[in-house]
Each structure stands twice: as C-alpha cells, then as structure tokens.
Enzyme design. Sequence first.
Site, PDB file in Angstrom:
ATOM      1  N   GLU A  40      15.783  78.233  89.216  1.00 56.46           N
ATOM      2  CA  GLU A  40      15.395  79.493  87.933  1.00 56.46           C
ATOM      3  C   GLU A  40      16.260  80.369  88.289  1.00 56.46           C
ATOM      4  OE1 GLU A  40      12.759  78.009  85.771  1.00 56.46           O
ATOM      5  OE2 GLU A  40      12.630  79.786  84.842  1.00 56.46           O
TER       6      GLU A  40
ATOM      7  N   GLY B 137       3.796  70.923  76.833  1.00 56.26           N
ATOM      8  CA  GLY B 137       4.663  72.641  75.686  1.00 56.26           C
ATOM      9  C   GLY B 137       5.725  72.054  75.172  1.00 56.26           C
TER      10      GLY B 137
ATOM     11  N   SER C 125      15.558  79.401  94.141  1.00 54.47           N
ATOM     12  CA  SER C 125      15.626  78.240  93.371  1.00 54.47           C
ATOM     13  C   SER C 125      16.596  78.207  91.743  1.00 54.47           C
ATOM     14  CB  SER C 125      14.374  78.596  92.345  1.00 54.47           C
ATOM     15  OG  SER C 125      13.693  78.384  91.514  1.00 54.47           O
TER      16      SER C 125
ATOM     17  N   ARG D 210       6.509  78.698  77.390  1.00 56.20           N
ATOM     18  CA  ARG D 210       6.611  80.119  78.359  1.00 56.20           C
ATOM     19  C   ARG D 210       7.290  80.744  76.915  1.00 56.20           C
ATOM     20  NH1 ARG D 210       8.985  76.369  83.428  1.00 56.20           N
ATOM     21  NH2 ARG D 210       6.870  75.436  83.166  1.00 56.20           N
TER      22      ARG D 210
ATOM     23  N   ASP E  35      -0.695  84.938 106.353  1.00 52.48           N
ATOM     24  CA  ASP E  35       0.120  85.153 104.632  1.00 52.48           C
ATOM     25  C   ASP E  35       1.414  86.437 104.896  1.00 52.48           C
ATOM     26  OD1 ASP E  35      -2.203  85.489 101.795  1.00 52.48           O
ATOM     27  OD2 ASP E  35       0.199  85.960 101.991  1.00 52.48           O
TER      28      ASP E  35
ATOM     29  N   ASN F 241      14.708  70.975  91.138  1.00 50.01           N
ATOM     30  CA  ASN F 241      13.603  70.682  90.945  1.00 50.01           C
ATOM     31  C   ASN F 241      13.522  69.621  91.758  1.00 50.01           C
ATOM     32  OD1 ASN F 241      13.752  72.119  88.445  1.00 50.01           O
ATOM     33  ND2 ASN F 241      11.637  71.278  87.524  1.00 50.01           N
ATOM     34  N   HIS F 242      12.057  69.627  92.533  1.00 54.31           N
ATOM     35  CA  HIS F 242      12.447  68.198  93.030  1.00 54.31           C
ATOM     36  C   HIS F 242      10.617  68.152  93.174  1.00 54.31           C
ATOM     37  CE1 HIS F 242      12.264  71.868  96.448  1.00 54.31           C
ATOM     38  NE2 HIS F 242      11.457  71.522  96.398  1.00 54.31           N
TER      39      HIS F 242
ATOM     40  N   ARG G 241       3.245  66.220  94.374  1.00 55.58           N
ATOM     41  CA  ARG G 241       3.728  67.537  93.391  1.00 55.58           C
ATOM     42  C   ARG G 241       2.144  67.969  93.126  1.00 55.58           C
ATOM     43  NH1 ARG G 241       6.652  71.846  92.008  1.00 55.58           N
ATOM     44  NH2 ARG G 241       8.241  71.643  90.698  1.00 55.58           N
TER      45      ARG G 241
ATOM     46  N   PHE H 190       2.454  70.716  87.608  1.00 54.58           N
ATOM     47  CA  PHE H 190       4.170  70.598  87.456  1.00 54.58           C
ATOM     48  C   PHE H 190       4.150  69.152  86.526  1.00 54.58           C
ATOM     49  CE2 PHE H 190       3.505  73.615  90.752  1.00 54.58           C
ATOM     50  CZ  PHE H 190       4.372  74.383  90.931  1.00 54.58           C
TER      51      PHE H 190
ATOM     52  N   TYR I 110       9.302  84.996  88.132  1.00 55.23           N
ATOM     53  CA  TYR I 110       9.297  84.273  89.093  1.00 55.23           C
ATOM     54  C   TYR I 110      10.491  83.912  89.153  1.00 55.23           C
ATOM     55  CZ  TYR I 110      10.366  79.836  91.385  1.00 55.23           C
ATOM     56  OH  TYR I 110      10.358  78.800  92.863  1.00 55.23           O
TER      57      TYR I 110
ATOM     58  N   GLY J 193       3.540  78.101 104.295  1.00 60.70           N
ATOM     59  CA  GLY J 193       3.668  76.737 102.669  1.00 60.70           C
ATOM     60  C   GLY J 193       3.593  75.400 103.343  1.00 60.70           C
TER      61      GLY J 193
HETATM   62  O1  F7E Z   1       8.526  72.658  84.359  1.00 60.42           O
HETATM   63  C1  F7E Z   1       8.564  71.832  80.870  1.00 60.42           C
HETATM   64  C2  F7E Z   1       8.654  73.179  81.100  1.00 60.42           C
HETATM   65  O2  F7E Z   1       6.586  73.768  85.503  1.00 60.42           O
HETATM   66  C3  F7E Z   1      10.178  72.073  84.055  1.00 60.42           C
HETATM   67  C4  F7E Z   1       8.668  74.872  90.032  1.00 60.42           C
HETATM   68  O3  F7E Z   1       8.968  73.764  91.545  1.00 60.42           O
HETATM   69  O4  F7E Z   1      11.327  73.872  89.655  1.00 60.42           O
HETATM   70  C5  F7E Z   1      10.002  74.066  89.027  1.00 60.42           C
HETATM   71  O5  F7E Z   1       9.764  75.071  88.206  1.00 60.42           O
HETATM   72  C6  F7E Z   1       9.903  72.087  82.677  1.00 60.42           C
HETATM   73  C7  F7E Z   1      10.103  72.943  81.619  1.00 60.42           C
HETATM   74  O6  F7E Z   1       8.916  72.957  86.315  1.00 60.42           O
HETATM   75  C8  F7E Z   1       4.631  71.431  80.137  1.00 60.42           C
HETATM   76  O7  F7E Z   1       8.648  74.032  79.873  1.00 60.42           O
HETATM   77  C9  F7E Z   1       6.941  70.669  78.660  1.00 60.42           C
HETATM   78  O8  F7E Z   1      10.688  73.546  81.138  1.00 60.42           O
HETATM   79  O9  F7E Z   1       7.659  71.620  86.371  1.00 60.42           O
HETATM   80  P1  F7E Z   1       7.765  72.876  85.305  1.00 60.42           P
HETATM   81  P2  F7E Z   1       9.887  74.183  86.489  1.00 60.42           P
HETATM   82  O10 F7E Z   1       9.159  75.755  85.495  1.00 60.42           O
HETATM   83  O11 F7E Z   1      11.437  73.756  85.758  1.00 60.42           O
HETATM   84  C10 F7E Z   1      12.168  74.851  90.011  1.00 60.42           C
HETATM   85  C11 F7E Z   1      13.425  75.428  90.058  1.00 60.42           C
HETATM   86  C12 F7E Z   1      11.392  75.978  91.039  1.00 60.42           C
HETATM   87  O12 F7E Z   1      11.832  76.654  91.517  1.00 60.42           O
HETATM   88  C13 F7E Z   1       9.756  76.280  90.603  1.00 60.42           C
HETATM   89  O13 F7E Z   1       9.094  77.041  91.912  1.00 60.42           O
HETATM   90  O14 F7E Z   1       8.323  70.730  81.263  1.00 60.42           O
HETATM   91  N1  F7E Z   1       6.806  71.529  80.522  1.00 60.42           N
HETATM   92  N2  F7E Z   1       5.108  70.544  79.634  1.00 60.42           N
HETATM   93  C14 F7E Z   1       6.265  71.536  80.845  1.00 60.42           C
HETATM   94  N3  F7E Z   1       5.685  72.167  81.976  1.00 60.42           N
HETATM   95  C15 F7E Z   1       4.495  71.880  82.717  1.00 60.42           C
HETATM   96  N4  F7E Z   1       4.607  72.908  83.761  1.00 60.42           N
HETATM   97  N5  F7E Z   1       3.300  72.034  82.057  1.00 60.42           N
HETATM   98  C16 F7E Z   1       3.632  71.589  80.781  1.00 60.42           C
HETATM   99  O15 F7E Z   1       2.219  70.794  80.046  1.00 60.42           O
END
Ligand code: F7E
Length: 322
Positions: free
Chosen positions: A131, A217, A129, A284, A62, A184-185, A190, A194, A155, A8
Amino acid sequence: MKRALITGISGQDGSYLAELLIGKGYEVWGLLRRHSVPENQTSRLEAIGLLSNPYLNLVYGDITDLPSLLNIMGKVLPQEVYNLAAQSHVRISFDQPAFTTNADAVGVLNILEAVRTICPAAKIYQAGSSEMFGNEVDDDGYRRESTSMRPVSPYGCAKLYAFNLCSVYRSSYGMFIANGILFNHESPRRGLNFVTNKIVAGAVAISKGEASELALGNLEATRDWGHAKDYVRAMWMMLQHETPEDFVCAMGESHSVRELCEEVFSELDLDYRDYVTQDRKYFRPTELHDLKGDSSKLRKTLHWEPEYSFRGMVEEMVAARL
Ligand code: F7E
C-alpha cells in the site's frame, strides 16, 4: 534458546509467526492490547492450541505506549523483534486517520526507541506494505524495492513514514532493521472484513442457505494475493540474512476482486453473478487500482519460494469455512 517478541501476535500473521518460531525452538513473547472482551483477543492462538504452549508468553502492552514497550524490552531482552501490530484496514484508515497514524507510524518510532535504548543489538522486522506504493508502478507493470512510493490512503502514508524511519535508524545507529514490503496475504485466519475472507464467508453462507446476497465494493481492483504462512516465513528469513535490507514479498500474479468471486463461488458450484451486489459504502475515497509485485530479490537472495498457489489458498479458505 532464542527469544523473539512479536507485536500484533493476536492477528493473522502473528499467529502463523508464533507457530513458526516455536517450531524452530524459539521462546516467543507476544504483546497484547487490552480489549473490553478479552476472550476475543487470543482466539486465533487458542484455536491452534498455542495458548497453553510453555514457550509462548503473552504480556499486556501497546506500541502507542512507550513506557509499556520499555518495560517489556527490559523484561524480555529479545534477540528478534517482529513488529506486526497495526491498524491494518485500509478502508478504515480513512475513518480513523489519527489512530492509524498513531499506531502504524508513531508506534514504530516507539518500538525503534525502545529497542535502541534497551536492547540495541536486537534485530527488528518492520511490516511494510505494498500500500506504500500507491498507484506508482514500473513500466513492466510490477512493483519492486526500487519503485517509487506515493501512497493513496492514510494507512499507506503511515506505513511509508515507518518504512523511511526504519531506514534512517538503520543507517544512523547501525541497527539491524529489515523492512518487508509485503503484498496482500490471506488465509483461513484472515479477518472477515478483508475482501478474501469476506467473499469466502459470504459464499459459504449462501451455499448453506443462510444468506441470499453478498454486498461488496469495487470489483475491478486487482491484488497480488499470497498465503500468510508463506509470508511469515519470509519475515523470519529476512532477519537471518547477514545484512538488514528491504525485501518485496509477493506472488507476482494479480487477480481482480471479480475473479476472486468467480473462483470462490465456483468452488461451491455457484455463479457469483446471482448473488454479488455492490454497495457504495465499501468503496474507498481513493483506490489503489492494481497490484502486482516482483519478489526476485527475496527469491534470489534468501531462496524464498511460496508453497501455496492462489488456487490452493482459495481452496483451503473455502474448506476451512465449510
Ligand atoms: O481489499 C476491494 C478493495 O481490504 C482488497 C491489508 O492487509 O493488504 C490489505 O489491504 C481490495 C481493495 O485489502 C470490498 O477496494 C471490494 O481494492 O482485502 P482488502 P487491502 O486494502 O488491499 C495490504 C497489502 C495491507 O498492507 C493491508 O494491511 O478489495 N474490495 N469490495 C473490498 N475490500 C473490502 N475490505 N471489503 C469489501 O467489501
């Protein structure tokens, strides 16, 4: 000279970790997947001038391809392996659950077997994570190493499989495997899909008159956002500890997506309410609603402290995008 292998390496964390390790005098090897547009793959490394660095070596491979891993382990004989490769987008893991499981779960099994077969003394960092917790949380609102885990996304399920498998290999074979449980970082590096960098890029485009709205979202979800540069330092520290353990890495404060919009748009003297819209396609099927991590163990045992604040990180991201 220590040798480290980073899977990665073309991602956000891979680029920061490669910089950190080369700065510490390591010889770094990075695993690259084949893409049809090869230029895109190394853009982060190129942007920071690492591509021409004599201590950085890139090899095609890979984590879903065990023979490639066996070959590379034999060639590199790394002392440290950082597994940062993954399908890392939670929303997309609902669209591509099998691919996500292959990369994020079976891929880790492949790494463990390749190391066990070829270089069993190598120390492994596995990128776990927040998550993995899903909506499980302790009574005080924090998640820590002892909090139960019940993921709410493909995930999260794949990452939890990998996390458990690493613990099993650690206790069954005596391998040095540290599981980081990273919240999250973010950073200027980035990916733009995200939410942090999507908001930064959207707001900057609006401020320049290049866009008129930004569709997002769920605005009410909260996240515990830190800076990737601080978090890769924690990964390295975990492998320097005398025993392999699991560590939560988090800032300990949470902000909603709405607050993040407020912060970013106000940096540009704009009111997010004039521009942000919501689109169902960015929601989601199941959401992890609130995230806040307790990294006391990492802070006390390894003396890790973040250098960036939430606001400092946002300012850096906006400035870099401008
Ligand atoms: O979403 C909301 C979405 O996609 C954060 C990855 O690095 O951290 C990351 O996962 C929040 C969520 O990150 C949009 O619903 C709203 O509640 O930036 P994200 P994630 O899903 O928290 C964890 C720790 C990991 O391990 C993962 O690999 O934001 N949200 N509107 C949105 N999110 C996205 N992507 N796009 C939107 O338009």
